[in-house]
Enzyme design. Structure first.
Site, PDB file in Angstrom:
ATOM      1  N   HIS A 250      25.543 -13.606  36.839  1.00 26.81           N
ATOM      2  CA  HIS A 250      25.953 -13.583  38.083  1.00 26.81           C
ATOM      3  C   HIS A 250      25.778 -12.586  39.572  1.00 26.81           C
ATOM      4  O   HIS A 250      24.905 -11.545  38.692  1.00 26.81           O
ATOM      5  CB  HIS A 250      27.674 -12.862  38.427  1.00 26.81           C
ATOM      6  CG  HIS A 250      28.056 -12.177  37.192  1.00 26.81           C
ATOM      7  ND1 HIS A 250      27.961 -12.010  35.832  1.00 26.81           N
ATOM      8  CD2 HIS A 250      28.386 -11.009  38.017  1.00 26.81           C
ATOM      9  CE1 HIS A 250      28.152 -10.587  35.708  1.00 26.81           C
ATOM     10  NE2 HIS A 250      28.294  -9.599  36.771  1.00 26.81           N
TER      11      HIS A 250
ATOM     12  N   ARG B 296      18.288  -3.952  30.482  1.00 29.34           N
ATOM     13  CA  ARG B 296      19.346  -4.306  29.750  1.00 29.34           C
ATOM     14  C   ARG B 296      20.089  -5.250  30.475  1.00 29.34           C
ATOM     15  O   ARG B 296      20.282  -5.500  31.594  1.00 29.34           O
ATOM     16  CB  ARG B 296      20.586  -3.294  29.563  1.00 29.34           C
ATOM     17  CG  ARG B 296      21.745  -2.752  28.942  1.00 29.34           C
ATOM     18  CD  ARG B 296      22.764  -3.682  29.623  1.00 29.34           C
ATOM     19  NE  ARG B 296      23.730  -3.561  28.897  1.00 29.34           N
ATOM     20  CZ  ARG B 296      25.269  -4.188  29.623  1.00 29.34           C
ATOM     21  NH1 ARG B 296      25.034  -4.597  30.709  1.00 29.34           N
ATOM     22  NH2 ARG B 296      26.187  -3.908  28.601  1.00 29.34           N
TER      23      ARG B 296
ATOM     24  N   ASP C   4      22.653  -7.677  30.878  1.00 26.62           N
ATOM     25  CA  ASP C   4      24.059  -7.843  31.348  1.00 26.62           C
ATOM     26  C   ASP C   4      24.616  -9.358  30.491  1.00 26.62           C
ATOM     27  O   ASP C   4      24.128 -10.387  31.343  1.00 26.62           O
ATOM     28  CB  ASP C   4      25.203  -7.784  32.542  1.00 26.62           C
ATOM     29  CG  ASP C   4      26.348  -7.061  32.445  1.00 26.62           C
ATOM     30  OD1 ASP C   4      26.432  -6.380  31.990  1.00 26.62           O
ATOM     31  OD2 ASP C   4      26.516  -8.483  33.043  1.00 26.62           O
TER      32      ASP C   4
ATOM     33  N   GLU D 253      23.494  -7.788  26.279  1.00 26.03           N
ATOM     34  CA  GLU D 253      24.231  -7.922  26.109  1.00 26.03           C
ATOM     35  C   GLU D 253      25.202  -8.294  24.478  1.00 26.03           C
ATOM     36  O   GLU D 253      25.807  -9.825  25.991  1.00 26.03           O
ATOM     37  CB  GLU D 253      25.253  -6.531  27.343  1.00 26.03           C
ATOM     38  CG  GLU D 253      26.722  -7.004  26.724  1.00 26.03           C
ATOM     39  CD  GLU D 253      27.886  -6.773  28.648  1.00 26.03           C
ATOM     40  OE1 GLU D 253      28.853  -6.186  28.028  1.00 26.03           O
ATOM     41  OE2 GLU D 253      27.432  -7.282  28.564  1.00 26.03           O
TER      42      GLU D 253
ATOM     43  N   HIS E  41      30.585   1.816  28.626  1.00 24.47           N
ATOM     44  CA  HIS E  41      32.015   2.056  29.876  1.00 24.47           C
ATOM     45  C   HIS E  41      32.241   0.919  29.177  1.00 24.47           C
ATOM     46  O   HIS E  41      33.681   0.933  30.187  1.00 24.47           O
ATOM     47  CB  HIS E  41      30.094   1.721  31.014  1.00 24.47           C
ATOM     48  CG  HIS E  41      30.009   0.375  30.730  1.00 24.47           C
ATOM     49  ND1 HIS E  41      28.959   0.430  30.153  1.00 24.47           N
ATOM     50  CD2 HIS E  41      29.889  -0.596  31.344  1.00 24.47           C
ATOM     51  CE1 HIS E  41      28.312  -0.920  30.002  1.00 24.47           C
ATOM     52  NE2 HIS E  41      29.251  -1.404  30.845  1.00 24.47           N
ATOM     53  N   ASP E  42      32.184  -0.175  28.700  1.00 21.72           N
ATOM     54  CA  ASP E  42      33.082  -0.956  28.434  1.00 21.72           C
ATOM     55  C   ASP E  42      34.276  -1.076  27.004  1.00 21.72           C
ATOM     56  O   ASP E  42      35.204  -1.694  26.811  1.00 21.72           O
ATOM     57  CB  ASP E  42      32.696  -2.237  27.944  1.00 21.72           C
ATOM     58  CG  ASP E  42      31.639  -3.327  29.366  1.00 21.72           C
ATOM     59  OD1 ASP E  42      32.931  -2.538  30.332  1.00 21.72           O
ATOM     60  OD2 ASP E  42      31.010  -3.378  29.357  1.00 21.72           O
TER      61      ASP E  42
ATOM     62  N   ASP F  19      38.199   0.728  29.719  1.00 27.24           N
ATOM     63  CA  ASP F  19      38.393   0.935  30.977  1.00 27.24           C
ATOM     64  C   ASP F  19      39.462   1.010  32.254  1.00 27.24           C
ATOM     65  O   ASP F  19      40.268  -0.142  31.500  1.00 27.24           O
ATOM     66  CB  ASP F  19      36.970  -0.211  31.859  1.00 27.24           C
ATOM     67  CG  ASP F  19      37.691  -1.099  32.983  1.00 27.24           C
ATOM     68  OD1 ASP F  19      37.223   0.141  33.699  1.00 27.24           O
ATOM     69  OD2 ASP F  19      36.717  -1.805  33.221  1.00 27.24           O
TER      70      ASP F  19
ATOM     71  N   ARG G  48      35.200   5.620  31.591  1.00 28.10           N
ATOM     72  CA  ARG G  48      34.614   6.655  32.808  1.00 28.10           C
ATOM     73  C   ARG G  48      35.229   7.623  33.960  1.00 28.10           C
ATOM     74  O   ARG G  48      34.552   7.496  34.993  1.00 28.10           O
ATOM     75  CB  ARG G  48      34.327   4.770  33.511  1.00 28.10           C
ATOM     76  CG  ARG G  48      34.138   3.945  32.748  1.00 28.10           C
ATOM     77  CD  ARG G  48      33.778   2.299  33.729  1.00 28.10           C
ATOM     78  NE  ARG G  48      33.880   1.471  32.975  1.00 28.10           N
ATOM     79  CZ  ARG G  48      33.465   0.054  33.395  1.00 28.10           C
ATOM     80  NH1 ARG G  48      33.589   0.163  35.047  1.00 28.10           N
ATOM     81  NH2 ARG G  48      32.687  -0.585  32.651  1.00 28.10           N
TER      82      ARG G  48
END
Length: 567
Positions: free
Chosen positions: A246, A323, A325, A354, A420-421, A465, A469
């Site tokens: 996206h 990487r 996404d 991912e 981070h997730d 999240d 972070r």
């Protein structure tokens, strides 16, 4: 014998070419079926009916339901035919394409033998050489370090040590990373994984407006070049988070479609229900339910061309890999084309996807090199969490994870405890640093590339999240020197030769989880105890790392890593 459990499939994770003349073959059986002997009968497929060679298979793993026999065969001829010969209580059975039988007609075997018709080198998945010793460190760029104090910082709305929310900007940038490269090298880090850095209004930069212009919050393209050169001078690789599922709704291409609708030459670049995309209605495919992140239509060859050219530009800039996404929502054809073009120009570039769930479809050598290993993360979270599962359960699940993919894909899996997730693993472990260090040891011992999330060396705490972070605390005021030394020692285990390959034996012994790695005549074994009781262990070799060990016993939340004398 449970004949219904016996299974093999050519050209799959049960039969694959590891090199141009080496085949790895695996036979699945019931977990409680341990036979007198399992052999592979094999030869050149044109000579199989006349003569066959025998190779003994070894029992290598159990996932609790099935057991697995394995053999690695080096072939004088790449045109390979084979069947299995199973001996149980002195009685012989054969297993071929027709299934299990007590008799086998070798004179007409060309109808029913398994075959690997020819090992074509173009189809052999290559392990990127530098990944064998890689120790990754993931940086969420906005929160790691600020190095540029002369930039326009009016966008910063949160003090560096302030409370983080989803809309916080704290000032982290590329100069901050460049300034800390010596620190990272000292930790034992050899590779960085950076979250997105290109033009975006968000703090995470996953909503990209311009794919090749560094966001001014982070610096500019010259500062990126400086970072890449400085990292490479210290022998540190860098892979970049690449967002091809996206873009941002303010990307100029999407804005053109908003303005012109079906008349736009880019209309088919997105997936739209109607003549015009409508942000209020959200009548177009997007990431999750985020209407400001419209989804690219990677079924469209023009879109694939546009995005792949960007990937190639990243690698030309000096990045060492990608990487990808949300890789599982992008078309397989996109990844096939990207791999072909990337590997042709940059054969040592790493391609990581991912993918949170089953991932074998992407790991057959035609799309990704590896994936972010969420499956392993869940196992480690369960075993080292507040209420751990048994060692046997953890071993079974780890074995199942390794069997699901080829050795090459396992070698290039990006293993992690958190990112981070997800919640910080320190939170998952209930604030117990011993559990965290045990989990870190298991992650490093598991085949693949270990990756630590920035701040784990402090350790940083945090829920999901955005709490995971938080900014890095460069005062180190809450860091224990003992913890830091243990952290570095664990990362240093990756330097052992035994951890450079993918050969792993994972078992549960006396309530302990045991991971053994072997390569080039070297063997390293690690024991883990979360049982709540002290467990004895026999030490036969050099102790590489010990936590909560006393008098040849591993205490609760303890681990012992030993280089064995004999292999």
């Amino acid at each position: 014998m449970n004949r219904y459990a016996i299974f093999h499939k050519p050209e799959s994770n049960f039969a694959y070419a590891a090199t141009k003349n080496t085949l790895t073959l695996i036979l699945r059986v019931a977990a409680d079926d341990k036979f007198d002997q399992v052999e592979i009968l094999y030869n050149n497929k044109y000579d199989f009916t006349k003569k066959r060679y025998a190779c003994k298979m070894r029992y290598v793993a159990s996932d609790g339901i099935f057991g697995y026999y394995r053999a690695d065969i080096t072939l004088p001829d790449a045109r390979f035919a084979y069947i299995f010969r199973i001996t149980e209580n002195g009685k012989i059975f054969y297993y071929s394409e027709e299934g299990l039988s007590e008799e086998y007609r070798f004179d007409v075997a060309y109808y029913t033998f398994f075959q690997f018709p020819f090992i074509n080198t173009a189809d052999v998945m290559q392990v990127v050489d530098w990944t064998k010793s890689a120790v990754f460190y993931q940086i969420f760029v906005e929160r790691f370090a600020r190095g540029d104090f002369e930039k326009d910082d009016k966008y910063i709305n949160t003090p560096w040590d302030g409370k983080i929310d989803r809309y916080s900007f704290t000032g982290g940038d590329l100069d901050g990373i460049t300034d800390k490269l010596s620190y990272l090298s000292g930790l034992g880090i050899t590779a960085l994984y950076l979250t997105p850095i290109f033009s975006s209004d968000s703090n995470h930069k996953y909503s990209i407006k311009n794919y090749v212009k560094v966001d001014p919050h982070f610096g500019n393209n010259e500062k990126l070049k400086r970072l890449l050169c400085a990292a490479h001078d210290k022998n540190i690789k860098i892979i970049i988070d690449t967002v091809f599922n996206h873009c941002d709704s303010d990307h100029e291409i999407f804005r053109d479609v908003e303005e012109k609708g079906r008349a736009s030459k880019y209309y088919e670049w997105f997936i739209i229900d109607g003549d015009f995309p409508d942000r209020k209605r959200g009548n177009y495919a997007c990431f999750a339910d985020c209407k400001h992140m419209p989804k690219w239509n990677t079924n469209n060859p023009e879109v694939r061309r546009y995005l792949i050219d960007i990937a190639l530009e990243y690698l030309s800039m000096g990045f060492d890999g990608l990487r990808l996404d949300v890789a599982d929502e992008v078309s397989h054809e996109m990844w096939r084309q990207l791999r072909r073009e990337v590997k042709e120009k940059f054969p040592e570039a790493l391609i990581i996807g991912e993918i949170w769930h089953n991932n074998e479809h992407w790991l057959r050598g035609d799309q990704l090199d590896g994936v972010m290993n969420y499956k392993l993360q869940k196992i480690l979270a369960d075993y080292f969490g507040k209420v751990p599962v048994s060692a046997e359960d953890a071993a079974n699940r780890m074995n199942g994870l390794l069997i699901a993919n080829t050795g090459m894909a396992n070698a290039m899996a990006l293993n992690f405890l958190d990112n981070h997730d997800t919640p910080r693993f320190f939170r998952t472990a209930g604030g117990n640093t011993d559990k965290l260090l045990c989990a870190l040891s298991a992650m490093v011992m598991f085949p693949g590339m270990p990756c630590v999330f920035y701040g784990t060396e402090l350790p940083l705490d945090g829920a999901g999240d955005p709490d995971c972070r938080k900014t890095f605390d460069w005062s180190f005021k809450n860091q224990s020197e003992t913890y830091r030394e243990r952290f570095q020692a664990i990362l240093g285990l990756k330097k052992q030769t035994a951890l450079s390959g993918t050969d792993a034996e994972i078992t549960a012994e006396n309530g302990l989880l045991k991971i053994t790695r072997k390569e080039d005549g070297e063997s390293v074994a690690a024991y883990f105890n979360t049982s709540g009781k002290a467990k004895p262990v026999v030490i036969d070799g050099e102790i590489l790392f010990a936590l909560n060990c006393k008098d040849n016993r591993i205490l609760n939340d303890g681990t012992l890593v030993v280089k064995n004398k004999n292999h």
